[in-house]
Design a protein around this motif. Structure first.
Motif, PDB file in Angstrom:
ATOM      1  N   ALA A 157       9.861  12.118  11.079  1.00 11.54           N
ATOM      2  CA  ALA A 157       9.324  11.837   9.742  1.00 11.54           C
ATOM      3  C   ALA A 157      10.207  10.788   9.083  1.00 11.54           C
ATOM      4  N   ARG A 158       9.590   9.771   8.472  1.00 10.08           N
ATOM      5  CA  ARG A 158      10.339   8.661   7.878  1.00 10.08           C
ATOM      6  C   ARG A 158      10.109   8.487   6.391  1.00 10.08           C
ATOM      7  N   GLN A 159       8.891   8.765   5.939  1.00  8.02           N
ATOM      8  CA  GLN A 159       8.565   8.490   4.547  1.00  8.02           C
ATOM      9  C   GLN A 159       7.550   9.510   4.052  1.00  8.02           C
ATOM     10  N   VAL A 160       7.606   9.792   2.749  1.00  6.20           N
ATOM     11  CA  VAL A 160       6.682  10.737   2.115  1.00  6.20           C
ATOM     12  C   VAL A 160       6.025  10.027   0.933  1.00  6.20           C
ATOM     13  N   VAL A 161       4.705  10.138   0.868  1.00  5.50           N
ATOM     14  CA  VAL A 161       3.965   9.552  -0.242  1.00  5.50           C
ATOM     15  C   VAL A 161       3.184  10.677  -0.912  1.00  5.50           C
ATOM     16  N   GLN A 162       3.475  10.910  -2.188  1.00  2.00           N
ATOM     17  CA  GLN A 162       2.763  11.926  -2.958  1.00  2.00           C
ATOM     18  C   GLN A 162       1.821  11.237  -3.923  1.00  2.00           C
ATOM     19  N   GLY A 163       0.557  11.648  -3.893  1.00  2.00           N
ATOM     20  CA  GLY A 163      -0.436  11.087  -4.794  1.00  2.00           C
ATOM     21  C   GLY A 163      -1.429  10.206  -4.061  1.00  2.00           C
ATOM     22  N   GLU A 164      -2.469   9.828  -4.783  1.00  2.58           N
ATOM     23  CA  GLU A 164      -3.552   9.022  -4.223  1.00  2.58           C
ATOM     24  C   GLU A 164      -3.111   7.579  -4.011  1.00  2.58           C
ATOM     25  N   VAL A 165      -3.432   7.069  -2.825  1.00  6.04           N
ATOM     26  CA  VAL A 165      -3.065   5.700  -2.443  1.00  6.04           C
ATOM     27  C   VAL A 165      -4.282   5.004  -1.849  1.00  6.04           C
ATOM     28  N   ASP A 166      -4.425   3.722  -2.140  1.00  7.54           N
ATOM     29  CA  ASP A 166      -5.354   2.876  -1.391  1.00  7.54           C
ATOM     30  C   ASP A 166      -4.553   2.403  -0.189  1.00  7.54           C
ATOM     31  N   TRP A 167      -4.809   2.979   0.957  1.00  4.22           N
ATOM     32  CA  TRP A 167      -4.011   2.722   2.156  1.00  4.22           C
ATOM     33  C   TRP A 167      -4.233   1.329   2.724  1.00  4.22           C
ATOM     34  N   LEU A 168      -5.198   0.597   2.192  1.00  7.25           N
ATOM     35  CA  LEU A 168      -5.396  -0.786   2.619  1.00  7.25           C
ATOM     36  C   LEU A 168      -4.794  -1.774   1.616  1.00  7.25           C
ATOM     37  N   SER A 169      -4.075  -1.263   0.616  1.00  4.89           N
ATOM     38  CA  SER A 169      -3.390  -2.130  -0.347  1.00  4.89           C
ATOM     39  C   SER A 169      -2.131  -2.705   0.297  1.00  4.89           C
ATOM     40  N   ALA A 170      -1.643  -3.792  -0.260  1.00  2.37           N
ATOM     41  CA  ALA A 170      -0.453  -4.452   0.291  1.00  2.37           C
ATOM     42  C   ALA A 170       0.760  -3.521   0.359  1.00  2.37           C
ATOM     43  N   PRO A 171       1.064  -2.750  -0.701  1.00  2.15           N
ATOM     44  CA  PRO A 171       2.229  -1.863  -0.590  1.00  2.15           C
ATOM     45  C   PRO A 171       2.081  -0.826   0.528  1.00  2.15           C
ATOM     46  N   ALA A 172       0.914  -0.210   0.634  1.00  2.00           N
ATOM     47  CA  ALA A 172       0.710   0.825   1.648  1.00  2.00           C
ATOM     48  C   ALA A 172       0.773   0.246   3.059  1.00  2.00           C
ATOM     49  N   LEU A 173       0.172  -0.917   3.261  1.00  2.00           N
ATOM     50  CA  LEU A 173       0.248  -1.556   4.580  1.00  2.00           C
ATOM     51  C   LEU A 173       1.696  -1.881   4.937  1.00  2.00           C
ATOM     52  N   ALA A 174       2.494  -2.259   3.930  1.00  2.00           N
ATOM     53  CA  ALA A 174       3.915  -2.545   4.167  1.00  2.00           C
ATOM     54  C   ALA A 174       4.674  -1.286   4.576  1.00  2.00           C
ATOM     55  N   TRP A 175       4.318  -0.125   3.991  1.00  2.00           N
ATOM     56  CA  TRP A 175       4.984   1.125   4.390  1.00  2.00           C
ATOM     57  C   TRP A 175       4.717   1.420   5.856  1.00  2.00           C
ATOM     58  N   VAL A 176       3.463   1.253   6.267  1.00  2.00           N
ATOM     59  CA  VAL A 176       3.103   1.520   7.657  1.00  2.00           C
ATOM     60  C   VAL A 176       3.807   0.525   8.571  1.00  2.00           C
ATOM     61  N   GLU A 177       3.830  -0.744   8.189  1.00  2.00           N
ATOM     62  CA  GLU A 177       4.531  -1.773   8.988  1.00  2.00           C
ATOM     63  C   GLU A 177       6.004  -1.400   9.147  1.00  2.00           C
ATOM     64  N   ARG A 178       6.617  -0.935   8.076  1.00  2.00           N
ATOM     65  CA  ARG A 178       8.040  -0.558   8.127  1.00  2.00           C
ATOM     66  C   ARG A 178       8.263   0.547   9.158  1.00  2.00           C
ATOM     67  N   VAL A 179       7.402   1.562   9.130  1.00  2.00           N
ATOM     68  CA  VAL A 179       7.559   2.669  10.077  1.00  2.00           C
ATOM     69  C   VAL A 179       7.208   2.224  11.497  1.00  2.00           C
ATOM     70  N   LEU A 180       6.259   1.324  11.633  1.00  2.00           N
ATOM     71  CA  LEU A 180       5.951   0.770  12.963  1.00  2.00           C
ATOM     72  C   LEU A 180       7.173   0.096  13.582  1.00  2.00           C
ATOM     73  N   GLY A 181       8.020  -0.498  12.749  1.00  2.00           N
ATOM     74  CA  GLY A 181       9.209  -1.189  13.219  1.00  2.00           C
ATOM     75  C   GLY A 181      10.378  -0.279  13.535  1.00  2.00           C
ATOM     76  N   GLN A 182      10.280   1.015  13.166  1.00  2.00           N
ATOM     77  CA  GLN A 182      11.372   1.957  13.396  1.00  2.00           C
ATOM     78  C   GLN A 182      11.202   2.655  14.734  1.00  2.00           C
ATOM     79  N   ARG A 183      12.297   2.964  15.327  1.00  2.00           N
ATOM     80  CA  ARG A 183      12.285   3.710  16.597  1.00  2.00           C
ATOM     81  C   ARG A 183      13.164   4.924  16.487  1.00  2.00           C
TER      82      ARG A 183
END
Length: 183
Positions: A157-183
């Protein structure tokens, strides 16, 4: 509507409308805080196990998603923000590639019948597992709905998001990109 001493109902209503206009102006200017909270998973906290049952009765484990980033979404049909964010969550695997990103919507304390009925009526086709007792949500520290935990390719587990998010918004896509880069 409750009124403050010395103010008429009309004055209270005018003040409330002015406050709403101020919030709308701040949101338009980008100054308002979003309706969600993002935090890193605590480094000292181990990732809890995940052993759930899918809607078709199949076992669902965290290991089933190794090699892909998993967005583990805790939701319920009675939660309007949960329902609102499911379409954008559903789109993430296609956006990034199903070999890179997966979504699992973990339904909180509802029956499979209730979850299936909602999915059928809404057209949502995200994989769903059940947490009928709420024990899984408790183990993962969920205190608000929706809550989404971003889990890296190795199952951490790397990150926790509480609350409603538009997962296709720039901030949300950046969170996923960040975790994609982690090993």
């Amino acid at each position: 509507m409750t009124t403050r001493p010395g103010l008429s109902r009309r004055q209270c209503l005018a003040a409330a409308l002015a406050a709403c206009a101020g919030v709308a102006h701040a949101q338009a200017a980008g100054a308002a805080s979003p309706g969600y909270r993002v935090s890193d998973w605590p480094a000292q906290r181990a990732t809890p196990p995940l052993q759930a049952v899918g809607l078709e009765g199949q076992p669902v484990r965290l290991d089933d998603f190794k090699g892909r980033v998993l967005l583990l979404n805790f939701w319920a049909t009675w939660c309007p923000p949960c329902r609102a964010e499911l379409p954008s969550l559903q789109a993430l695997p296609e956006w990034f590639g199903e070999d890179k990103v997966a979504v699992l919507a973990l339904n909180f304390r509802e029956s499979g019948r209730t979850a299936r009925r909602f999915l059928s009526s809404s057209g949502i086709q995200v994989p769903v597992a059940l947490d009928p007792s709420g024990d899984i949500a408790k183990a993962w520290g969920v205190r608000a709905f929706p809550t989404t935990v971003l889990i890296d390719r190795s199952g951490q587990a790397r990150q926790v998001v509480q609350g409603e998010v538009d997962w296709l918004s720039a901030p949300a896509l950046a969170w996923v990109e960040r975790v994609l880069g982690q090993r």
